[in-house]
Design an enzyme around this catalytic site. Structure first.
Site, PDB file in Angstrom:
ATOM      1  N   GLN A  92     -13.686   6.546  32.595  1.00 27.96           N
ATOM      2  CA  GLN A  92     -13.823   7.270  33.864  1.00 27.96           C
ATOM      3  C   GLN A  92     -12.453   7.585  34.474  1.00 27.96           C
ATOM      4  OE1 GLN A  92     -15.701   4.735  32.885  1.00 27.96           O
ATOM      5  NE2 GLN A  92     -17.765   4.788  33.759  1.00 27.96           N
TER       6      GLN A  92
ATOM      7  N   LYS B 283     -30.226  37.983  23.561  1.00 27.12           N
ATOM      8  CA  LYS B 283     -29.987  37.658  22.153  1.00 27.12           C
ATOM      9  C   LYS B 283     -28.978  36.512  22.096  1.00 27.12           C
ATOM     10  CE  LYS B 283     -31.282  39.857  18.829  1.00 27.12           C
ATOM     11  NZ  LYS B 283     -32.581  39.741  18.128  1.00 27.12           N
TER      12      LYS B 283
ATOM     13  N   ARG C 125      -7.516  -1.967  23.601  1.00 29.18           N
ATOM     14  CA  ARG C 125      -8.581  -1.467  22.737  1.00 29.18           C
ATOM     15  C   ARG C 125      -8.260  -0.044  22.303  1.00 29.18           C
ATOM     16  NH1 ARG C 125     -13.729   0.532  26.510  1.00 29.18           N
ATOM     17  NH2 ARG C 125     -12.508   1.933  27.839  1.00 29.18           N
TER      18      ARG C 125
ATOM     19  N   HIS D 297     -16.969   4.301  20.368  1.00 30.73           N
ATOM     20  CA  HIS D 297     -16.601   2.892  20.294  1.00 30.73           C
ATOM     21  C   HIS D 297     -16.001   2.514  18.939  1.00 30.73           C
ATOM     22  CE1 HIS D 297     -18.609   2.354  24.071  1.00 30.73           C
ATOM     23  NE2 HIS D 297     -19.773   2.730  23.586  1.00 30.73           N
TER      24      HIS D 297
ATOM     25  N   THR E  54     -33.617  42.795  22.761  1.00 38.20           N
ATOM     26  CA  THR E  54     -32.558  41.864  22.373  1.00 38.20           C
ATOM     27  C   THR E  54     -31.767  42.424  21.198  1.00 38.20           C
ATOM     28  OG1 THR E  54     -33.961  40.566  20.877  1.00 38.20           O
ATOM     29  CG2 THR E  54     -33.925  39.919  23.195  1.00 38.20           C
TER      30      THR E  54
END
Length: 303
Positions: free
Chosen positions: A224, A15, A177, A252, A60
């Site tokens: 990264q 479920k 940035r 971005h 379930t």
């Protein structure tokens, strides 16, 4: 030629997304637990698939009712709650050899009224959602903590330079940035699944804060780099965590050209693009440590 035999492969069922809200009313000051729980059983269910024989199929609906019944005695940490469910189903039905139990936990803060936190009125807090997974594989228990929708942003100390260029590259290099992402992470505890005294709540809060600290503190040469910094910080400070997986979209923010309006834009006005986006994903592990495949089986996406 003889056609190859067709056989049943790996399977599970249960479920999904049982919303359970538990209000603790022991005193006039109420507590609230709000979970979204999924239960999936693994074991000997071949006859149901191949012969329509449901003798081994724990309905379930029964799994849903079990979740509600176990909530009556209190939930505690989501990891501990899922471990209770895993132990129940694997011990109650001989043919259930394991399974996968997952939870999302939604946080609520007390509403402040007349300067004090209210006893029984709450407001949903933030967007971050805590997650937990317990995988039972025979006698083994694998416990994964986690979170998603942890939205973070830094307005400087981030850049992206030195990447290869070809005829299709238009992106300009920058050393200043905005860096923004929605962090999704899962981490695997090692050796604490059977420890009833382990404080999963405190461990979760510690990991959340460590992820935030690592995101904020260092210059980011790329998302990264920041991802690895965040994962490393968790493993350095939490010895009971064997590995952590992170999925982080690069949300971005593009500097808007205001020159047509006779205005400059010294990195102050941005267009926030929701798609397309870079998607950075990686596992950060301890050198030489094995990662049991059973712990991660069935995890949607990277983590």
């Amino acid at each position: 030629m003889t056609e190859p035999a067709i056989v049943l492969g790996a399977n599970q069922y249960g479920k999904a997304e049982v919303r359970v809200v538990k209000v603790t009313r022991d005193t006039a000051r109420h507590e609230i637990d709000d979970l979204n729980v999924t239960s999936q059983l693994r074991g000997d269910f071949a006859a149901a698939h191949l012969a329509g024989d449901n003798a081994h199929v724990v309905a379930t609906d029964t799994q849903k009712n079990t979740i509600f019944a176990f909530a009556r005695d209190g939930i505690g940490s989501p990891e501990a709650f899922l471990l209770r469910l895993a132990d129940h189903f694997t011990s109650s039905f001989d043919w259930v050899s394991g399974g996968r139990w997952e939870a999302e936990r939604f946080a609520w803060d007390r509403i402040v009224a007349d300067g004090s936190p209210h006893d029984h009125a709450f407001v949903r807090s933030g967007q971050v959602v805590r997650t937990a997974v317990v995988v039972a594989d025979g006698a083994d228990r694998h416990v994964l903590g986690g979170l998603h929708s942890l939205t973070v942003l830094k307005t400087t100390e981030s850049g992206f330079e030195g990447f290869p260029r070809d005829r299709y590259t238009t992106l300009q290099e920058t050393s200043d940035r905005i860096l923004a992402t929605d962090v999704a992470a899962r981490w695997r505890y090692d050796g604490v699944a059977a420890d009833a005294g382990f404080d999963y709540d405190a461990a979760y809060e510690s990991v959340r804060l460590l992820l935030l600290e690592a995101f904020a503190e260092r210059y980011s040469a790329a998302l990264q780099t920041t991802l690895f910094d965040m994962g490393s910080r968790v493993l350095e400070r939490r010895p009971e965590i064997a590995e952590i997986r992170l999925s982080m979209p690069n949300k971005h923010h593009f500097v808007v050209d205001l020159a047509p309006f006779g205005l400059d834009n010294p990195n102050e006005v941005f267009f926030a693009a929701d798609r397309p986006y870079g998607l950075i994903e990686a596992a950060v592990t301890r050198a030489g440590a094995a990662s049991p495949a059973a712990a991660w089986e069935g995890i949607a996406g990277f983590c």
